[in-house]
Design a protein around this motif. Structure first.
Motif, PDB file in Angstrom:
ATOM      1  N   ALA A  99       0.808  -1.229   0.000  1.00 42.10           N
ATOM      2  CA  ALA A  99       0.000   0.000   0.000  1.00 42.10           C
ATOM      3  C   ALA A  99       0.839   1.276   0.000  1.00 42.10           C
ATOM      4  CB  ALA A  99      -0.981  -0.009   1.170  1.00 42.10           C
ATOM      5  N   LEU A 102       2.094   2.445  -3.490  1.00 39.07           N
ATOM      6  CA  LEU A 102       1.141   2.722  -4.563  1.00 39.07           C
ATOM      7  C   LEU A 102       1.081   4.214  -4.869  1.00 39.07           C
ATOM      8  CD1 LEU A 102      -1.756   0.270  -3.649  1.00 39.07           C
ATOM      9  CD2 LEU A 102      -0.210   0.123  -5.612  1.00 39.07           C
ATOM     10  N   ARG A 116      -6.162   4.692  -5.959  1.00 35.30           N
ATOM     11  CA  ARG A 116      -6.562   5.419  -4.735  1.00 35.30           C
ATOM     12  C   ARG A 116      -7.486   4.568  -3.879  1.00 35.30           C
ATOM     13  NH1 ARG A 116      -6.598   9.845  -8.322  1.00 35.30           N
ATOM     14  NH2 ARG A 116      -8.795   9.601  -8.819  1.00 35.30           N
ATOM     15  N   ARG A 119      -5.572   1.509  -2.358  1.00 32.47           N
ATOM     16  CA  ARG A 119      -4.654   1.882  -1.270  1.00 32.47           C
ATOM     17  C   ARG A 119      -5.414   1.948   0.055  1.00 32.47           C
ATOM     18  NH1 ARG A 119      -1.597   6.247  -3.436  1.00 32.47           N
ATOM     19  NH2 ARG A 119      -3.448   7.497  -3.080  1.00 32.47           N
TER      20      ARG A 119
END
Length: 122
Positions: A99, A102, A116, A119
């Motif tokens: 995460a 990203l 988005r 994540r």
């Protein structure tokens, strides 16, 4: 409008991404076009089998589809690996991202809204 499916394959809190080396390239969720008579989920399973030699189980959608051209929209789904290890066939690179790694800037523009959302779920 025709659909292109992308698949966010998640394992050990990391997501698999494929790099498209085109002049406008970047990271993307692997996947491809939904063929006539297929559901999005069936297309996702077929595409990842063909592209990466992975058997997957498709899960929830990562949100509404995004238009990627006048004819196509991208819809991304979460998935888990049922069997296999990813094999590089159609892209120049594969990578597992955690995460914190990203960063949307390195992703193709249509994939960024899904990055988005993903994540926040990892």
């Amino acid at each position: 409008m025709k659909t292109v499916v992308g698949v966010a394959v998640v394992a050990d809190n990391r997501v698999l991404a494929a790099y498209r080396p085109d002049p406008d390239g970047g990271w993307e969720f692997p996947g491809g076009k939904v063929e006539p008579g297929e559901t999005d989920e069936q297309a996702a399973v077929r595409e990842l089998r063909e592209e990466l030699d992975l058997e997957i189980k498709v899960g929830a959608s990562l949100g509404p589809a995004v238009n990627i051209s006048p004819e196509y929209q991208l819809h991304v789904y979460l998935a888990t690996v049922v069997s296999g290890d990813p094999v590089l066939r159609e892209h120049s690179e594969l990578r597992w991202f955690a995460a914190p790694e990203l960063d949307e800037a390195g992703w193709l523009v249509p994939d960024r809204p899904f990055v988005r959302e993903l994540r926040g779920r990892l």
